[in-house]
Design an enzyme around this catalytic site. Structure first.
Site, PDB file in Angstrom:
ATOM      1  N   GLU A  63      14.858 -54.915 -36.701  1.00  0.00           N
ATOM      2  CA  GLU A  63      14.171 -55.208 -35.425  1.00  0.00           C
ATOM      3  C   GLU A  63      14.076 -54.505 -34.323  1.00  0.00           C
ATOM      4  O   GLU A  63      13.100 -54.822 -33.349  1.00  0.00           O
ATOM      5  CB  GLU A  63      14.390 -56.883 -35.249  1.00  0.00           C
ATOM      6  CG  GLU A  63      14.207 -57.956 -36.305  1.00  0.00           C
ATOM      7  CD  GLU A  63      12.760 -58.087 -36.486  1.00  0.00           C
ATOM      8  OE1 GLU A  63      11.617 -57.666 -35.658  1.00  0.00           O
ATOM      9  OE2 GLU A  63      12.437 -58.856 -37.662  1.00  0.00           O
ATOM     10  N   GLU A 108      32.420 -56.932 -51.730  1.00  0.00           N
ATOM     11  CA  GLU A 108      32.858 -57.166 -50.462  1.00  0.00           C
ATOM     12  C   GLU A 108      34.501 -56.876 -50.542  1.00  0.00           C
ATOM     13  O   GLU A 108      35.163 -56.785 -49.513  1.00  0.00           O
ATOM     14  CB  GLU A 108      32.766 -58.273 -49.739  1.00  0.00           C
ATOM     15  CG  GLU A 108      33.284 -59.562 -50.395  1.00  0.00           C
ATOM     16  CD  GLU A 108      33.120 -60.672 -49.712  1.00  0.00           C
ATOM     17  OE1 GLU A 108      33.953 -61.661 -49.619  1.00  0.00           O
ATOM     18  OE2 GLU A 108      31.552 -61.122 -49.680  1.00  0.00           O
TER      19      GLU A 108
END
Length: 309
Positions: A92, A123
């Site tokens: 963004e 992960e």
């Protein structure tokens, strides 16, 4: 914990993010309206968590803005929901603040594919987090934010350890208290929202708190870098119809120009709102305005004030 990293397979039940919430023990028996009311009640904890981390968030804004002024970059590192939130916030920044896509980057375990498909098994590889830092040639100028709701994600721990070794500023963002999971970092941000309505589902309160914290961090940094005038995004990238309309409204709102005049000014400035405003207020041409802005590191208010002296 071993050398700041969690051992895969180790018991995590004591972590705040994994505990059962006493307020939702009868979750499967609630009506839809009761479910909504319960979520609303629990989500109030999110704002309390942000308030509890206000000093650390402010410190993170200060350190990150200083690093970026010196040519550094900001990296968000996470896995699963935490990683996706980091990538979202980074993505963004270019349209909102007209930043180079390299300035703020999101790193997620599993790469781009993990944005739309679960890859949480990745992960557990601390070495992959370390490799991601090396791949991006992180230096002492950069800032690395490790995001992990439960605090134990090896991928994030590996990335932070590698970043520390390279001299980067390190920030830890987790939803468990420090006494449960410690972190050897420059700034330690704890967003303590308590147990989730659905036990262990950290995409809920933990995810919401993380999203808010990242919003505050990135926007705060951009304000410090002079990419905001008042509360207007004067560095907005004019790349579509909506953003072109927003650019015109910003110019009209901050000046006495009509929409047609604002459009003409925007085109003269190369569709750069900040430059258009400076040209209008100072009566300088595009090149002179550009030079003045550059002298003040792109800070519109400082550039304007300099001419008043």
């Amino acid at each position: 914990m071993t050398n700041g990293q969690w051992t895969v397979g180790q018991e995590r039940g004591h972590l705040l993010t994994e505990q059962a919430n006493p307020n939702s023990q009868n979750l499967d028996q609630l009506s839809p309206l009761e479910l909504v009311d319960l979520f609303n009640q629990e989500d109030a904890r999110v704002l309390e968590a942000i308030a509890g981390a206000r000093l650390e968030l402010a410190a993170a804004i200060t350190r990150t803005a200083a690093a970026l002024r010196q040519g550094g970059r900001l990296f968000y590192v996470g896995a699963g929901t935490s990683g996706r939130l980091g990538v979202l916030d980074a993505a963004e920044c270019p349209p909102t603040f007209c930043t180079d896509p390299e300035l703020v980057q999101g790193i997620i375990a599993g790469g781009a594919g993990a944005l739309i498909r679960s890859s949480e098994d990745l992960e557990d590889r601390a070495e992959d987090g370390s490799a991601a830092i090396a791949h991006r040639h992180v230096t002492e100028l950069d800032v690395v934010v490790g995001i992990t709701a439960g605090g134990t994600t090896p991928y994030v721990q590996g990335a932070l350890q590698a970043a520390r070794q390279r001299g980067a500023t390190t920030i830890f963002m987790a939803c468990v208290p420090a006494e449960q999971v410690s972190a050897q970092v420059d700034i330690d941000i704890r967003l303590l929202v308590g147990p989730e309505v659905l036990a262990g589902s950290t995409r809920l309160k933990a995810g919401t708190a993380t999203k808010l914290a990242l919003n505050i961090l990135s926007t705060g940094v951009m304000v410090q870098l002079g990419k905001v005038y008042g509360n207007r995004m004067v560095d907005v990238a004019v790349t579509n119809t909506k953003l072109h309309d927003r650019a015109l409204r910003i110019i009209c709102d901050l000046t006495d120009l009509s929409r047609e005049e604002a459009g003409y000014l925007l085109e003269r400035s190369g569709r750069r709102v900040k430059l258009a405003l400076l040209m209008h207020w100072t009566k300088l041409d595009q090149q002179e305005s550009d030079q003045l802005l550059a002298q003040h590191q792109g800070n519109l208010r400082e550039a304007i004030n300099a001419l008043k002296k």
